[in-house]
Design a protein around this motif. Structure first.
Motif, PDB file in Angstrom:
ATOM      1  N   GLU A  89       0.835  -1.202   0.000  1.00 29.55           N
ATOM      2  CA  GLU A  89       0.000   0.000   0.000  1.00 29.55           C
ATOM      3  C   GLU A  89       0.872   1.255   0.000  1.00 29.55           C
ATOM      4  O   GLU A  89       0.609   2.211  -0.727  1.00 29.55           O
ATOM      5  N   ASP A 103       6.011  10.276  -4.352  1.00 25.53           N
ATOM      6  CA  ASP A 103       5.362   9.270  -3.502  1.00 25.53           C
ATOM      7  C   ASP A 103       6.384   8.410  -2.763  1.00 25.53           C
ATOM      8  O   ASP A 103       6.210   8.106  -1.584  1.00 25.53           O
ATOM      9  N   HIS A 157       5.693   9.406  -8.934  1.00 23.83           N
ATOM     10  CA  HIS A 157       6.148   8.321  -8.072  1.00 23.83           C
ATOM     11  C   HIS A 157       7.426   8.662  -7.332  1.00 23.83           C
ATOM     12  O   HIS A 157       7.682   8.130  -6.268  1.00 23.83           O
ATOM     13  N   ARG A 172       9.223   0.182  -7.609  1.00 17.85           N
ATOM     14  CA  ARG A 172       8.380   0.309  -6.418  1.00 17.85           C
ATOM     15  C   ARG A 172       8.148  -1.041  -5.746  1.00 17.85           C
ATOM     16  O   ARG A 172       8.050  -1.116  -4.525  1.00 17.85           O
ATOM     17  N   ASP A 195       2.249   1.877  -3.404  1.00 21.25           N
ATOM     18  CA  ASP A 195       1.284   1.933  -4.495  1.00 21.25           C
ATOM     19  C   ASP A 195       1.507   0.799  -5.494  1.00 21.25           C
ATOM     20  O   ASP A 195       1.579   1.004  -6.701  1.00 21.25           O
TER      21      ASP A 195
END
Lengths: 348, 257
Positions: free
Chosen positions: B127, B179, B176, B149, B130
């Motif tokens: 989570e 993030d 990203h 990721r 992502d």
């Protein structure tokens, strides 16, 4: 300690995929029984099972339990350990083309065995023979991993494999060249062909302990292959002792391949083909691959050993010749399939 | 020395006869995101590798008051989560299984047999990065950014108090990148010490609590982004002129010319 609760599979759905093992196990058992029934006297599977369990008539019992059983045990156990070795090497090197037979391991093992024989150190049923073969295989696999190194690209792996198997071949030729008499040269030649004919329980006793030890080492280390999916550095940072693992895999493969070669000669390509056939069944997981790959190897070699007995020919076809004839085109197919990666100079 | 910190004393790493990390003494507190910056070949990766235990070193590396030389195998792996460059993944395993490898040091070696705790860690790591949307896709089929990721999620799943990430934002698009830096900072604010190598001065200034600038194996500057990344330091180490502005109290640093 980590608590395990496999029934509460919140993250991952789906079973643990036991069916490939069950399926391949059944196939291996079927081929084993079939193999016991094939020969000059053909026996139907029910007769074979009856004889195996000690029933039926005397003749069938002798044929099944004394003549054919050693051969079937050897084809299953050798095929299994070759399939297992291939899967373990491919897991260790993260490379679908890594298999002991492509690196001259069987040839090196045969050389070790033959050298012991022709030097008169041992007779054909001595324990010195598998030990020498294991040593030969160990040297070959060790050299492969030393040359191919930490981040072996496909190209480097194939080239070093070519060099090593050529070296093993040249050394074997030298041994034949220097053979004290034509019979010794013939013996080497037959060794290189690979066969399971006329093997006794003595051969089984000679090879099986080493095969089991090698298989146990490889299976005990299976989960490390999964961590190695991330590469050596990441695997090491997850607690895998990579250098130790490398040595253990070399030992396991050398024990299995060496012992197999000592009693059956060089049988190639089972270790390359078997993991490929079953990899999709286990979701490409390099750890879950080992057992199915062993069973596939056992099935393949037993099927090949049945085939050499039913294919009509004037002289006996050696099973090692058959596996090579099937295996080499398969190897070519794999190279073609991997050619895009080969073209860019190895694994990303 | 406070027990919950990473302490390097007289650390030296020699690679091929060259001192790539040169007599370094540095203390980094937990609960912070440290950006490790510096020109190519400054010794950033070698420093991380020495702390992880992948490169031999002389001197002392201690975490939480313990000399890491005495901590090996899985115990060390539970303390330090390491994200190498490159994000290798050699078999087409589902992304979820790759992330589950983060639980390997905790004895959960089989992704199909995870305890509820392990599953919770995996889910949370996915989570935060992502990556949940492509959990079932083979990792080899993912785009470079997706794979990066997933690799970071694997590192988060370890749940280690020390996270070392080598270029976690390389190959990521701006969305990203932000993030991922947020996620790293979040892990730091939960109490971990996060050291991230980056070449992005702007991201370092924006998100890091502290910047350590390496040059030729030595610490050229260390401190808050504004203190460490001064125009003079940037000129001498990188040979670039720095543009600096301030936005909402955060320094905005852009290598300008």
């Amino acid at each position: 300690m980590v608590e395990r609760a496999p029934e509460q599979r919140l993250v991952r759905t789906g079973g643990a995929r036991l069916w490939p093992i069950a399926l391949l196990g059944a196939l291996t058992a079927f081929l084993f029984v079939l193999s016991l029934g094939i020969g000059p006297v053909r026996l139907l599977p029910p007769t074979v099972v009856e004889a195996l369990l000690g029933g039926g008539d005397e003749v069938a019992r002798v044929i099944v339990r004394e003549i054919r059983l050693p051969r079937a045990i050897l084809s299953v156990s050798i095929g299994a350990v070759l399939g297992l070795s291939g899967a373990a090497m491919q897991g260790l090197l993260r490379n679908p083309l890594a298999a002991p037979s492509l690196f001259g391991a069987p040839q090196a093992a045969a050389l070790g065995a033959v050298a012991t024989l022709s030097l008169g150190v041992a007779d054909a049923l001595s324990f010195a023979l598998p030990v020498a073969a294991i040593l030969g295989a160990f040297l070959s696999v060790f050299a492969l991993i030393a040359i191919a190194g930490r981040n072996a690209s496909l190209v480097l792996l194939i080239l070093s494999g070519l060099a090593l198997s050529s070296l093993a071949g040249a050394a074997t030729s030298l041994a034949m060249n220097l053979a004290p008499n034509p019979f010794a040269a013939l013996e080497i030649a037959f060794w290189l062909l690979g066969s399971l004919e006329d093997r006794s329980m003595r051969h089984v006793a000679m090879a099986l302990p080493f095969i089991l030890a090698g298989a146990a080492i490889l299976i005990a280390n299976r989960s490390a292959f999964r961590a190695l999916t991330l590469g050596e550095e990441a695997a090491q940072s997850l607690g895998v002792r990579v250098a130790r693992l490398r040595l253990l895999v070399i030992m396991g493969v050398a024990l299995g391949v060496g012992a197999s070669v000592a009693v059956a000669g060089t049988i190639s390509f089972i270790g390359l083909v078997a993991p490929h056939l079953v990899r999709p069944l286990v979701g490409y997981d390099p750890a879950r691959l080992l057992l199915p790959s062993a069973l596939a190897g056992a099935s393949l070699l037993t099927a090949a050993d049945i085939a050499v007995r039913v294919i009509p020919s004037t002289t006996d076809i050696k099973v090692g010749v058959l596996t090579a004839i099937i295996g080499v085109p398969f190897f070519l197919y794999l190279i073609v399939r991997e050619r895009r990666r080969l073209g860019v100079g190895g694994l990303a | 020395m406070r027990p919950e910190e990473l302490a390097l004393s007289d650390l030296q790493v020699v690679l091929g006869g060259r001192r790539v990390v040169d007599v370094m003494t540095l203390t980094l507190p937990t609960g912070s995101l440290v950006a490790l910056v510096g020109p190519n070949g400054a010794g950033k990766t070698s420093l991380l590798r020495a702390i992880v235990g992948l490169a031999g070193y002389s001197g002392r590396v201690a975490f939480g008051g313990r000399d890491l030389a005495a901590v090996g195998g899985r115990e060390r792996a539970r303390l330090i989560a390491y994200l190498p460059q490159g994000h290798e993944a050699h078999w087409p395993l589902p992304a979820r299984d790759i992330v589950a490898l983060g639980r390997f040091p905790h004895g959960a070696t089989d992704p199909l047999r995870l305890s509820p705790d392990d599953q919770g860690m995996v889910r949370r790591a996915m989570e935060q990065t992502d990556t949940t949307a492509f959990a079932d896709r083979p990792v080899t089929m993912l785009s470079g950014g997706e794979r990066a990721r997933v690799a970071l999620a694997r590192v988060f799943a370890v749940g280690a108090p020390l996270i070392l990430a080598d270029e976690p934002t390389a190959a990521l698009d701006p969305r990203h990148q932000i993030d991922v830096m947020r996620a790293l900072r979040g892990r730091a604010e939960e109490g971990a010490l996060v050291v991230a190598v980056t070449h992005d001065i702007g991201l370092a200034a924006r998100f890091a609590h502290r910047v350590v600038l390496l040059n030729q194996g030595r610490i050229a500057a260390s401190g808050s982004p504004g203190e460490a990344l001064t125009p003079e330091v940037m000129r001498t180490t990188f040979g670039v002129e720095l543009f600096r502005a301030d936005h909402q109290g955060v320094p905005v640093l852009v290598p300008w010319s």
